[in-house]
Design an enzyme around this catalytic site. Structure first.
Site: not given
Length: 402
Positions: A77, A124
Site C-alpha cells: 500500500k 484497515d
C-alpha cells in the site's frame, strides 16, 4: 467447509469496447517507478516462482509477487500513499512529479515552501501505515482512523511512524465518511484509497502508485522466460488495487490481455454482488463486514476503478475465510524446492482460491471455464505479509479457520 461462489461476467468487453485504461499505461508506470526509485530504501520486491506447486495443481506456472518486502513495511500500500503525497507536494511547488525526487520533497526548502500539511485517511491497516510513512519521509503530519474491530497491532505500527491513529466504533465505509468530514472541518488533506463523486484525483494517483509493482512483476517474469501471464488473480477490497493491476496489464497487452479473476471475502463481496445484479452499476454490501481478510473488508466499490472491474474480469469469486487461511498455510509451508512466502490474510486469498478451484470437485466446472490448464501461467500478488503476527500464528500454527 469451504464456500466459494463464482459469478461469470456475462458480457466481458474487448479492450476497444470497454473502460479506458490509459491512466494505467506502461508509460505512466515507468514514471511512477522512477519516482519510487528516488527513495533510498527502494528495491523491487521478489517474484516467487512456485514450480512444484504449479505441477501439483496441474498448472504451467504459479508466480507470486511478494509485497511483504516493500519498503520494510510488509505491504504494497505504501506505493500508493507515497506517490499521491509526492504529487500533492510537487503541485504545491508548481512542478510535475517527474521533475522532483524524494530528497527534494523532504528538503528544508520544500518544507518552507509548502508549510505544514496534515494528511488524513481511513485504513484497515496497510494504507494508513503507508501514508504515515510517506508523511514521515516528508516531515509532515498524518492522522489515521481505523474501523471498528481493527487489530491494535496495526494501529500501533501506524503510531510508531509518528502518526496519530485511533480505532473508531464505526464500520469501514462509515469511518471513511467520518474521516472525510473531520478533515474538511480542520483543513486537512484527505489521501484515501477509495473514491466517490467529486473525490477522484487523489485515488487515481494512488492507483497509479501501485503500478510500480505491476511493472516490476512483468519485467521479472519476462526475465524468467514468461512473456505474459495467462491469468491474473486479484484481491478486491474497494477495488483500487485490483483496478490498478488490471488496467496496467490490459494497457500493455490489449487483445492479448490475461484472464482476470476477482477474489473477495463473502462478508465484503461488493464486486461479486454487483456482477450478480448485472445492471452496470456498483452495489454496496453493508453490515459489520467481519472477515479474516481484514484488508478486504470494504463494502462500497471505488468509482475510479469500477468500470474497469465491471468490464474486463471473466469471473468474480466470493470466498469463505478458510480459503484465505489455506492460502496462508500453502505459501508459508511450501512444497519442497519452492520458496517460502509469508502471507497475511488478504495476501493469501488468491492462492487459497487457486488451490480450491484446481483441486476441489466443486471447482471443476469453473476451472474449465476459466481455462486453468497445464498451459496456464498464473500471477498472484501477495499484497501483505504477517501484518497481524498474532493472527498469522493463529492461522498457520494453530489452524484457525481450518
Amino acid at each position: 467447509m469451504s464456500k466459494v461462489d463464482i459469478k461469470f461476467n456475462e458480457n466481458p468487453k474487448a479492450p476497444d469496447a470497454g473502460a479506458d485504461v490509459s491512466i494505467l499505461s506502461r508509460e505512466i508506470a515507468e514514471k511512477v517507478r522512477r519516482f519510487h526509485s528516488t527513495f533510498d530504501t527502494y528495491a523491487p520486491t521478489p517474484l516467487a516462482r512456485l514450480t512444484h506447486l504449479a505441477d501439483h495443481l496441474g498448472l504451467g506456472e504459479i508466480l507470486v509477487k511478494d509485497e511483504s518486502y516493500r519498503f520494510d513495511l510488509n505491504a504494497f500500500k505504501v506505493l500508493g500513499g507515497t506517490y499521491a503525497v509526492g504529487k500533492l507536494l510537487a503541485q504545491k511547488l508548481g512542478k510535475e512529479i517527474d521533475e522532483v525526487s524524494c530528497n527534494e520533497l523532504r528538503s528544508e526548502e520544500t518544507r518552507k515552501a509548502v508549510g505544514d500539511i496534515t494528511f488524513a485517511s481511513t485504513t484497515d491497516g496497510n494504507h494508513g501505515r503507508g501514508l504515515a510513512w510517506a508523511a514521515q519521509q516528508f516531515d509532515q503530519k498524518a492522522i489515521i482512523y481505523m474501523p471498528k474491530g481493527s487489530d491494535p497491532i496495526r494501529r500501533d505500527n501506524i503510531r510508531a511512524l509518528g502518526a496519530e491513529c485511533t480505532i473508531s466504533e464505526l464500520y469501514y465505509d462509515d469511518c471513511v465518511r467520518m474521516a472525510w468530514d473531520t478533515a474538511q472541518k480542520n483543513g486537512w488533506l484527505t489521501v484515501q484509497d477509495t473514491s466517490w463523486e467529486g473525490y477522484e484525483e487523489i485515488p487515481t494517483s494512488i492507483m497509479q502508485g501501485y503500478t510500480t509493482l505491476a511493472l516490476e512483476a512483468l519485467e521479472q517474469m519476462q526475465a524468467m522466460g514468461v512473456n505474459r501471464p495467462t491469468h491474473v488473480l486479484l484481491q478486491a477490497g474497494v477495488g483500487c488495487f485490483a483496478g490498478a493491476m488490471l488496467g496496467f496489464f490490459m494497457s500493455v497487452f490489449e487483445k492479448d490481455a490475461p484472464t482476470f479473476i476477482i477474489v473477495e471475502p463473502e462478508a465484503a463481496n461488493c464486486f461479486y454482488v454487483s456482477a450478480c445484479e448485472n445492471d452496470g452499476t456498483p452495489h454496496a454490501v453493508t453490515g459489520s463486514l467481519a472477515t479474516l481478510m481484514a484488508g478486504l473488508a470494504c463494502g462500497e466499490p471505488n468509482i475510479t476503478s469500477w468500470e474497469m472491474l465491471r468490464d474486463y474480469p471473466l469471473a468474480y469469486a466470493s470466498c469463505s475465510d478458510d480459503i484465505a487461511a489455506k492460502g496462508m498455510r500453502i505459501l508459508g509451508a511450501p512444497m519442497k524446492g519452492d520458496p517460502q512466502v509469508i502471507s497475511g490474510e488478504s495476501g493469501a486469498a488468491t492462492t487459497g482460491f487457486l488451490q480450491w478451484v484446481m483441486q476441489e470437485e466443486e471447482g471443476r466446472e469453473a476451472r474449465e471455464k476459466l481455462g486453468l490448464t497445464k498451459d496456464a501461467k498464473v500471477l498472484c500478488i501477495n499484497t501483505e505479509g504477517d501484518t497481524s503476527p498474532e493472527t498469522y500464528r493463529d492461522v498457520v500454527w494453530f489452524g484457525r479457520n481450518n
